[in-house]
Design a protein around this motif. Structure first.
Motif, PDB file in Angstrom:
ATOM      1  N   ASP A  59     -57.698  24.242 -19.100  1.00 54.18           N
ATOM      2  CA  ASP A  59     -58.994  24.692 -18.602  1.00 54.18           C
ATOM      3  C   ASP A  59     -59.206  26.160 -18.964  1.00 54.18           C
ATOM      4  OD1 ASP A  59     -61.389  24.919 -17.253  1.00 54.18           O
ATOM      5  OD2 ASP A  59     -60.420  25.351 -15.339  1.00 54.18           O
ATOM      6  N   PHE A  60     -59.535  26.414 -20.232  1.00 54.09           N
ATOM      7  CA  PHE A  60     -59.894  27.753 -20.658  1.00 54.09           C
ATOM      8  C   PHE A  60     -60.885  27.624 -21.800  1.00 54.09           C
ATOM      9  CE2 PHE A  60     -56.853  26.640 -23.831  1.00 54.09           C
ATOM     10  CZ  PHE A  60     -57.058  27.455 -24.927  1.00 54.09           C
ATOM     11  N   ASN A  61     -61.683  28.673 -21.984  1.00 46.94           N
ATOM     12  CA  ASN A  61     -62.726  28.648 -22.987  1.00 46.94           C
ATOM     13  C   ASN A  61     -62.164  29.135 -24.307  1.00 46.94           C
ATOM     14  OD1 ASN A  61     -64.995  29.136 -24.637  1.00 46.94           O
ATOM     15  ND2 ASN A  61     -66.295  29.421 -22.841  1.00 46.94           N
ATOM     16  N   ALA A  62     -61.916  28.219 -25.243  1.00 48.48           N
ATOM     17  CA  ALA A  62     -61.338  28.590 -26.533  1.00 48.48           C
ATOM     18  C   ALA A  62     -62.261  29.508 -27.312  1.00 48.48           C
ATOM     19  CB  ALA A  62     -61.034  27.335 -27.346  1.00 48.48           C
ATOM     20  N   GLY A  63     -63.576  29.443 -27.042  1.00 47.74           N
ATOM     21  CA  GLY A  63     -64.512  30.332 -27.708  1.00 47.74           C
ATOM     22  C   GLY A  63     -64.329  31.772 -27.286  1.00 47.74           C
ATOM     23  N   ASP A  64     -63.948  32.003 -25.999  1.00 46.15           N
ATOM     24  CA  ASP A  64     -63.671  33.361 -25.530  1.00 46.15           C
ATOM     25  C   ASP A  64     -62.326  33.858 -26.037  1.00 46.15           C
ATOM     26  OD1 ASP A  64     -66.019  33.388 -24.134  1.00 46.15           O
ATOM     27  OD2 ASP A  64     -65.114  32.801 -22.228  1.00 46.15           O
ATOM     28  N   PHE A  65     -61.390  32.921 -26.226  1.00 45.24           N
ATOM     29  CA  PHE A  65     -60.027  33.251 -26.629  1.00 45.24           C
ATOM     30  C   PHE A  65     -60.002  33.399 -28.153  1.00 45.24           C
ATOM     31  CE2 PHE A  65     -55.496  32.185 -27.345  1.00 45.24           C
ATOM     32  CZ  PHE A  65     -54.910  32.990 -26.397  1.00 45.24           C
ATOM     33  N   SER A  66     -60.700  34.433 -28.656  1.00 55.60           N
ATOM     34  CA  SER A  66     -60.874  34.505 -30.103  1.00 55.60           C
ATOM     35  C   SER A  66     -61.246  35.894 -30.540  1.00 55.60           C
ATOM     36  CB  SER A  66     -61.966  33.536 -30.549  1.00 55.60           C
ATOM     37  OG  SER A  66     -63.204  33.905 -30.006  1.00 55.60           O
ATOM     38  N   GLY A  67     -61.247  36.075 -31.864  1.00 55.61           N
ATOM     39  CA  GLY A  67     -61.720  37.319 -32.448  1.00 55.61           C
ATOM     40  C   GLY A  67     -60.696  37.974 -33.340  1.00 55.61           C
ATOM     41  N   GLY A  68     -61.153  38.708 -34.353  1.00 56.12           N
ATOM     42  CA  GLY A  68     -60.260  39.505 -35.182  1.00 56.12           C
ATOM     43  C   GLY A  68     -59.535  38.700 -36.234  1.00 56.12           C
ATOM     44  N   GLY A  69     -58.755  39.367 -37.044  1.00 61.58           N
ATOM     45  CA  GLY A  69     -57.994  38.748 -38.120  1.00 61.58           C
ATOM     46  C   GLY A  69     -56.560  39.216 -38.095  1.00 61.58           C
ATOM     47  N   TRP A  70     -55.698  38.571 -38.882  1.00 61.57           N
ATOM     48  CA  TRP A  70     -54.272  38.897 -38.914  1.00 61.57           C
ATOM     49  C   TRP A  70     -54.060  40.253 -39.576  1.00 61.57           C
ATOM     50  CZ3 TRP A  70     -50.749  35.458 -36.803  1.00 61.57           C
ATOM     51  CH2 TRP A  70     -51.271  34.219 -36.446  1.00 61.57           C
ATOM     52  N   SER A  71     -53.067  40.980 -39.097  1.00 59.65           N
ATOM     53  CA  SER A  71     -52.778  42.283 -39.691  1.00 59.65           C
ATOM     54  C   SER A  71     -51.287  42.530 -39.708  1.00 59.65           C
ATOM     55  CB  SER A  71     -53.463  43.400 -38.901  1.00 59.65           C
ATOM     56  OG  SER A  71     -52.971  43.444 -37.580  1.00 59.65           O
ATOM     57  N   GLY A  72     -50.881  43.372 -40.636  1.00 62.82           N
ATOM     58  CA  GLY A  72     -49.506  43.841 -40.662  1.00 62.82           C
ATOM     59  C   GLY A  72     -48.570  43.011 -41.507  1.00 62.82           C
ATOM     60  N   GLY A  73     -48.960  41.873 -42.018  1.00 66.34           N
ATOM     61  CA  GLY A  73     -48.075  41.027 -42.796  1.00 66.34           C
ATOM     62  C   GLY A  73     -48.161  41.309 -44.274  1.00 66.34           C
ATOM     63  N   GLY A  74     -47.287  40.646 -45.024  1.00 66.01           N
ATOM     64  CA  GLY A  74     -47.273  40.857 -46.457  1.00 66.01           C
ATOM     65  C   GLY A  74     -48.463  40.251 -47.153  1.00 66.01           C
ATOM     66  N   ASP A  75     -48.769  38.982 -46.883  1.00 63.93           N
ATOM     67  CA  ASP A  75     -49.830  38.304 -47.597  1.00 63.93           C
ATOM     68  C   ASP A  75     -51.208  38.595 -47.036  1.00 63.93           C
ATOM     69  OD1 ASP A  75     -47.890  37.226 -49.125  1.00 63.93           O
ATOM     70  OD2 ASP A  75     -47.858  35.271 -48.126  1.00 63.93           O
ATOM     71  N   ARG A 118     -51.198  47.412 -38.627  1.00 61.01           N
ATOM     72  CA  ARG A 118     -51.390  48.329 -39.749  1.00 61.01           C
ATOM     73  C   ARG A 118     -50.410  49.495 -39.696  1.00 61.01           C
ATOM     74  NH1 ARG A 118     -56.715  46.824 -38.595  1.00 61.01           N
ATOM     75  NH2 ARG A 118     -57.006  48.562 -37.160  1.00 61.01           N
ATOM     76  N   ALA A 119     -50.114  49.970 -38.484  1.00 65.44           N
ATOM     77  CA  ALA A 119     -49.239  51.139 -38.340  1.00 65.44           C
ATOM     78  C   ALA A 119     -47.794  50.818 -38.700  1.00 65.44           C
ATOM     79  CB  ALA A 119     -49.323  51.678 -36.919  1.00 65.44           C
ATOM     80  N   ASP A 120     -47.332  49.627 -38.335  1.00 62.24           N
ATOM     81  CA  ASP A 120     -45.912  49.302 -38.506  1.00 62.24           C
ATOM     82  C   ASP A 120     -45.607  48.545 -39.793  1.00 62.24           C
ATOM     83  OD1 ASP A 120     -45.106  50.526 -36.074  1.00 62.24           O
ATOM     84  OD2 ASP A 120     -45.901  48.818 -34.983  1.00 62.24           O
ATOM     85  N   LYS A 121     -46.616  48.155 -40.541  1.00 67.96           N
ATOM     86  CA  LYS A 121     -46.484  47.663 -41.915  1.00 67.96           C
ATOM     87  C   LYS A 121     -45.375  46.628 -42.106  1.00 67.96           C
ATOM     88  CE  LYS A 121     -48.304  51.990 -43.788  1.00 67.96           C
ATOM     89  NZ  LYS A 121     -49.636  51.445 -43.979  1.00 67.96           N
ATOM     90  N   GLY A 122     -45.462  45.538 -41.373  1.00 65.32           N
ATOM     91  CA  GLY A 122     -44.553  44.428 -41.617  1.00 65.32           C
ATOM     92  C   GLY A 122     -43.260  44.465 -40.824  1.00 65.32           C
ATOM     93  N   ASP A 123     -43.026  45.505 -40.038  1.00 66.70           N
ATOM     94  CA  ASP A 123     -41.828  45.592 -39.207  1.00 66.70           C
ATOM     95  C   ASP A 123     -42.100  44.801 -37.921  1.00 66.70           C
ATOM     96  OD1 ASP A 123     -39.829  46.310 -37.372  1.00 66.70           O
ATOM     97  OD2 ASP A 123     -39.625  48.319 -38.214  1.00 66.70           O
TER      98      ASP A 123
END
Length: 453
Positions: A424-440, A138-143
């Motif tokens: 060997d890793f838990n994909a359920g733990d490797f998660s969270g949040g949404g994309w930010s900073g892009g145009g679309d 959000r701070a860098d707005k697409g850079d």
């Protein structure tokens, strides 16, 4: 030169099987179909930064090389990829983590879709990577260059483990076979190296904390002496003697607990004792001066050595937003006059820093001072700081079991940042949040499939 290693507790044959499965995933045709990330994974094992050729017009090779050097200097398992929109937005991070097969922090800039990061629990506390990626996006707005550099700058101090041994990257392919061949003594040797590395890191953090906490204990002892209270004096009453005894006991307890400390987490009990003793000292001083007894308030946020706070003031740390913080009278006067408060700084590899920006090792230090005032107080005070990102996570409050990890999941006890895990890793733990900073997909929004992350 570091060698690649895996963690020990209970992993044994299961870890070997997992490693073999990781090898199969690397070699199987389906790997190339996982969002076309085979080249990205191969590059990340060598240099930790990958840029798809179609994205070089937005993030140059020179910029990628500079970012690679920054990550190598930090010596942390951080992996950054810049890929086109063609990469599957819902699975790109999980696919990349599976193909690379290393416990770490993963960040992906996807075409016009912005930036997102996830991390294994062995490398970073739950939710921290997502919060940092959202903030910098959000701070860098697409850079792209600014976003990725800001992310690494903020993520590196909070990332556990060490970076990748680039000179032996071929081992990522052959290590499962080698481990199977070595078996017995060879596997035990690798396990011992990983365990020793973690123990050495914990010892170094404890020694760093010991110097700081010893200063706090000494300051508390000085206050005890300065009060110059004689329990046998004619004007001393039982209430005063009780306060003095409480403060003296807390002082002796803090010294004993610090001497007995074996790991950084033990420091929390020490600062709890100091806080308790300082309040007893403030109560004694009020009784002797015939003043109203003080309210039980948190220590001064600027420097816990200042003793209990007397009021809350609005204040913003450098580069941060304003928040209400408890302060002593002297700091309240400084803030009211537009002056800088007397902030507690500690020595770090980057020079003196406020204790809240000195790294994750200071979480138990701060946590002990504020533990008596509710679990929600400290995260609110520290929002936007290094410690704030860590302490605000569920993982900070969750108990860490010897043989189960967080919430009964044994993953964190098996691996730490930089360890080879294969799939060997838990994909359920490797998660969270949404994309930010892009145009679309700017503004930290979700793709609509966020429930799968």
């Amino acid at each position: 030169m570091r060698t690649l290693a895996r963690r020990t507790r209970g992993a044994g044959p299961l870890a070997l099987v997992a490693a073999l499965l990781g090898l199969m995933l690397l070699l199987a045709p389906s790997a190339s179909a996982a969002g076309g990330l085979s080249n990205a994974a191969a590059t990340l094992k060598k240099g930790q930064v990958y840029v798809d050729p179609t994205m070089l017009n937005r993030f140059s090779q020179d910029q990628a090389d500079a970012l690679t050097k920054k990550i190598e200097k930090a010596d942390k398992p951080i992996f950054i990829a810049v890929v086109p929109d063609a990469a599957n937005k819902d699975t790109v991070l999980t696919d990349l983590r599976t193909l690379v097969g290393i416990d770490g922090v993963y960040g992906v800039w996807r075409g016009t879709g912005g930036f997102l990061a996830h991390a294994d629990r062995g490398a970073m506390s739950v939710g921290v990577a997502e919060r940092i990626s959202g903030a910098v996006g959000r701070a860098d707005k697409g850079d792209i260059n600014a976003t990725l550099n800001d992310f690494v700058d903020q993520a590196a101090p909070q990332t556990k483990g060490t970076g990748v041994n680039h000179s032996t990257s071929i081992a990522w392919v052959v290590i499962p076979v080698v481990l199977l061949a070595l078996a017995g003594a060879g596997v035990f040797f690798l396990f011992r190296r990983a365990k020793k590395r973690k123990e050495e890191q914990a010892r170094a953090e404890l020694e760093q904390l010991r110097r700081v906490v010893d200063e706090d204990i000494t300051a508390f002892g000085t206050e005890l002496e300065r009060l110059d209270f004689n329990p046998r004096a004619a004007d001393a009453d039982d209430a005063q003697r009780t306060d003095y005894s409480h403060a003296l006991d807390a002082y002796e307890k803090s010294k004993r607990l610090m001497d007995e400390a074996k790991k950084p987490e033990d420091v929390k009990q020490v600062t709890e004792a100091i806080e308790d003793g300082r309040f007893a000292l403030a109560t004694l001083a009020a009784r002797r001066d015939s003043r109203p007894l003080p309210e039980r308030r948190p220590p001064c946020f600027m420097d816990p050595r200042h003793g209990p706070s007397v009021k809350d003031v609005d204040w913003a740390p450098a580069g941060g937003s304003a928040r209400s913080v408890p302060v002593c009278q002297a700091d309240a006067d400084r803030v009211a006059a537009g002056l800088d408060p007397a902030v507690r700084t500690v020595d770090t590899e980057h020079g003196p820093q406020p204790y809240w920006n000195a790294g994750p090792a200071y979480a138990p230090y701060a946590g002990g001072y504020y533990s008596s005032f509710g679990s929600g107080l400290l995260p609110g005070l520290l929002v936007g700081t290094v410690l704030g990102s860590m302490i605000s996570t569920p993982a900070y409050a969750a108990p860490v079991m010897d043989h189960g990890g967080h919430g009964g999941h044994g993953y964190q006890d098996q691996y730490e940042g930089g360890d080879y895990t294969g799939a060997d890793f838990n994909a359920g733990d490797f998660s969270g949040g949404g994309w930010s900073g892009g145009g679309d997909f700017g503004g930290g929004g979700d793709f609509g499939g966020g429930g799968d992350w």
